[in-house]
Design an enzyme around this catalytic site. Structure first.
Site, PDB file in Angstrom:
ATOM      1  N   LYS A   1       9.411 -44.126 -35.718  1.00  0.00           N
ATOM      2  CA  LYS A   1       8.231 -44.733 -35.330  1.00  0.00           C
ATOM      3  C   LYS A   1       7.710 -45.706 -36.510  1.00  0.00           C
ATOM      4  CE  LYS A   1       6.331 -40.414 -34.870  1.00  0.00           C
ATOM      5  NZ  LYS A   1       6.720 -39.641 -35.991  1.00  0.00           N
TER       6      LYS A   1
ATOM      7  N   LYS B   1      18.625 -44.323 -37.422  1.00  0.00           N
ATOM      8  CA  LYS B   1      17.753 -43.579 -36.077  1.00  0.00           C
ATOM      9  C   LYS B   1      16.715 -44.189 -35.836  1.00  0.00           C
ATOM     10  CE  LYS B   1      14.668 -40.527 -37.788  1.00  0.00           C
ATOM     11  NZ  LYS B   1      13.554 -39.384 -37.415  1.00  0.00           N
TER      12      LYS B   1
ATOM     13  N   LYS C   1      13.527 -41.224 -47.047  1.00  0.00           N
ATOM     14  CA  LYS C   1      11.932 -41.780 -47.306  1.00  0.00           C
ATOM     15  C   LYS C   1      11.812 -42.279 -48.589  1.00  0.00           C
ATOM     16  CE  LYS C   1      10.163 -39.902 -42.944  1.00  0.00           C
ATOM     17  NZ  LYS C   1       9.179 -39.341 -42.379  1.00  0.00           N
TER      18      LYS C   1
HETATM   19  N1  AQP Z   1      15.457 -41.228 -33.000  1.00  0.00           N
HETATM   20  C1  AQP Z   1      15.182 -39.976 -32.378  1.00  0.00           C
HETATM   21  N2  AQP Z   1      16.255 -39.191 -31.854  1.00  0.00           N
HETATM   22  C2  AQP Z   1      15.637 -38.075 -31.260  1.00  0.00           C
HETATM   23  N3  AQP Z   1      14.935 -37.288 -31.788  1.00  0.00           N
HETATM   24  C3  AQP Z   1      14.008 -37.760 -32.801  1.00  0.00           C
HETATM   25  N4  AQP Z   1      13.129 -37.235 -33.216  1.00  0.00           N
HETATM   26  C4  AQP Z   1      12.510 -38.199 -34.182  1.00  0.00           C
HETATM   27  N5  AQP Z   1      13.363 -39.309 -33.919  1.00  0.00           N
HETATM   28  C5  AQP Z   1      14.486 -39.083 -33.159  1.00  0.00           C
HETATM   29  C6  AQP Z   1      12.472 -35.908 -33.148  1.00  0.00           C
HETATM   30  O1  AQP Z   1      11.057 -36.331 -32.826  1.00  0.00           O
HETATM   31  C7  AQP Z   1      10.240 -34.973 -33.193  1.00  0.00           C
HETATM   32  C8  AQP Z   1       9.167 -35.418 -33.981  1.00  0.00           C
HETATM   33  O2  AQP Z   1       9.342 -36.072 -35.360  1.00  0.00           O
HETATM   34  P1  AQP Z   1       8.472 -36.520 -36.491  1.00  0.00           P
HETATM   35  O3  AQP Z   1       7.219 -37.239 -35.866  1.00  0.00           O
HETATM   36  O4  AQP Z   1       7.860 -35.171 -37.043  1.00  0.00           O
HETATM   37  O5  AQP Z   1       9.143 -37.027 -37.413  1.00  0.00           O
HETATM   38  P2  AQP Z   1      10.499 -37.816 -37.588  1.00  0.00           P
HETATM   39  O6  AQP Z   1      11.795 -36.894 -37.362  1.00  0.00           O
HETATM   40  O7  AQP Z   1      10.541 -38.329 -38.965  1.00  0.00           O
HETATM   41  O8  AQP Z   1      10.187 -38.968 -36.488  1.00  0.00           O
HETATM   42  P3  AQP Z   1      10.347 -40.373 -37.048  1.00  0.00           P
HETATM   43  O9  AQP Z   1      10.039 -40.980 -35.605  1.00  0.00           O
HETATM   44  O10 AQP Z   1      11.450 -40.966 -37.835  1.00  0.00           O
HETATM   45  O11 AQP Z   1       8.831 -40.502 -37.603  1.00  0.00           O
HETATM   46  P4  AQP Z   1       8.626 -41.274 -39.307  1.00  0.00           P
HETATM   47  O12 AQP Z   1       9.106 -42.842 -38.827  1.00  0.00           O
HETATM   48  O13 AQP Z   1       7.240 -41.048 -39.304  1.00  0.00           O
HETATM   49  O14 AQP Z   1       9.429 -40.605 -40.223  1.00  0.00           O
HETATM   50  C9  AQP Z   1      11.294 -34.262 -34.239  1.00  0.00           C
HETATM   51  O15 AQP Z   1      11.841 -32.964 -33.610  1.00  0.00           O
HETATM   52  C10 AQP Z   1      12.484 -35.205 -34.558  1.00  0.00           C
HETATM   53  O16 AQP Z   1      13.502 -34.442 -34.708  1.00  0.00           O
END
Ligand code: AQP
Length: 335
Positions: free
Chosen positions: A202, A199, A116
């Site tokens: 969002k 990965k 990040k």
């Molecule tokens: N690609 C993924 N595959 C499986 N699990 C995933 N998670 C996130 N991406 C994947 C799981 O979703 C839960 C919530 O995630 P989060 O919103 O707390 O943060 P994150 O992991 O940082 O998810 P994003 O989508 O990548 O968000 P941004 O882009 O805002 O950083 C967690 O349990 C995570 O493991």
């Protein structure tokens, strides 16, 4: 919500954008399934979300949308505690205490912090670095034994265990040391449709990299058709086929089919047919969730009441742990 003798479970999702099928498959899909077996506590992690710049109006809207999505995915507020993280101040309070048992080196080597920081080079703030400690506080406040998360959060869960043990050793038994509950196999990490070595996220700047839980049928099918795959034609899980392997994982998550069943189903058929089938399966599965979410979003008073009750119940549990922590570290409580 009545308290029971069941083990506690905590998980949260950030309202940092439209929730993707990656978030769903890796985490949310398990939330409703686990609510009979555990006392579940689920949060909309808005405190975490602001570690990356958010547009305030969008953050408010995403918070309400995520609340509605949780409910539409089967989370039952009669069985679980469902709340918004910033409504329970104990999360920040415990984070401060835990900061004093955390070393900067532990945080600066976290993969998510490094990723990040590179992605948001103009906004590498202390919150981004301290993100894992806030997550540790989220989990330890509720004495959670289990934390359902995607594989990307494994490192943060290891830190949670380390800090719980470190605090317990220094101040005496205080926290439950939790275990991660990570889906087995490829569902644990759904990859980007535009670059299957990364990965699915969002906050990806390319909307074709992810399918959101609110994408319409045509968009879902179009995104699947455009998904990056290799030049071959055989639908098969393989390290050389990260794009197709990822689509097989997504297809399996929404149809319940194993990879072997999918490989058999598409034997002799090309990538084109398979990609359409994936898009249709995802769209079919999401349609009822989307309809229910839309219905809930029309009833803001109901959503506000669920949040209010959830925050009240969460705060009661959190306060209990926080009082114990304050006593253990030696804060004078007027006794
Ligand atoms: N690609 C993924 N595959 C499986 N699990 C995933 N998670 C996130 N991406 C994947 C799981 O979703 C839960 C919530 O995630 P989060 O919103 O707390 O943060 P994150 O992991 O940082 O998810 P994003 O989508 O990548 O968000 P941004 O882009 O805002 O950083 C967690 O349990 C995570 O493991």
């Amino acid at each position: 919500m009545p308290e029971t003798e069941k083990k506690k479970l905590f998980s949260a999702v950030q309202p940092s954008g439209a929730v993707t099928v990656g978030n769903y498959i890796g985490a949310i899909k398990n939330f409703a399934a686990l609510q009979g077996e555990y006392d579940c506590i689920y949060a909309v992690a808005d405190l975490h979300a602001i570690t990356v710049r958010q547009e305030p109006a969008a953050l408010r809207r995403n918070t309400l949308e995520l609340m509605a999505l949780f409910l539409a995915c089967g989370i039952d507020p009669q069985k679980c505690i469902l709340f918004v993280q910033s409504h329970v101040p104990a999360h920040c309070e415990l984070t401060w205490v835990l900061n004093t048992v955390t070393y900067p080196g532990e945080l600066s080597r976290m993969t998510q912090f490094k990723d990040k920081s590179a992605k948001h080079a103009d906004n590498v703030n202390m919150g981004l670095m301290d993100y894992p400690v806030l997550m540790v506080a989220d989990i330890l406040l509720y004495q959670a034994a289990l934390v359902p998360v995607g594989a990307d959060q494994k490192q943060h869960l290891e830190l949670t265990r380390d800090l719980a043990v470190r605090f317990n050793n220094r101040y005496g038994e205080t926290f439950t040391v939790p275990d991660a509950y990570i889906p087995s196999g490829s569902g644990a990490k759904i990859m980007s449709l535009a670059d299957p070595t990364r990965k699915m996220s969002k906050s990806d700047e390319n909307p074709n990299a992810y399918i959101t839980m609110s994408d319409d049928r045509d968009t879902i099918i179009r995104k699947c058709k455009r998904a990056v795959t290799d030049s071959g034609s055989e639908v098969r899980v393989s390290e050389e086929k990260p794009g197709i392997s990822n689509l097989i994982a997504i297809y399996g998550a929404f149809t319940g089919k194993t990879a072997a069943e999918t490989e058999r189903e598409f034997e002799g058929k090309g990538y084109g047919d398979f990609k359409i089938a994936v898009g249709e399966a995802v769209a079919d599965a999401l349609a009822p969730v989307q309809a229910e979410k839309a219905r809930l979003l029309k009833d803001k008073a109901y959503l506000n009441e669920i949040m209010r009750q959830g925050a009240e119940n969460a705060a009661r549990l959190a306060r209990r742990t926080l009082s114990k922590v304050y006593r253990k570290v030696g804060f004078y409580r007027g006794e």
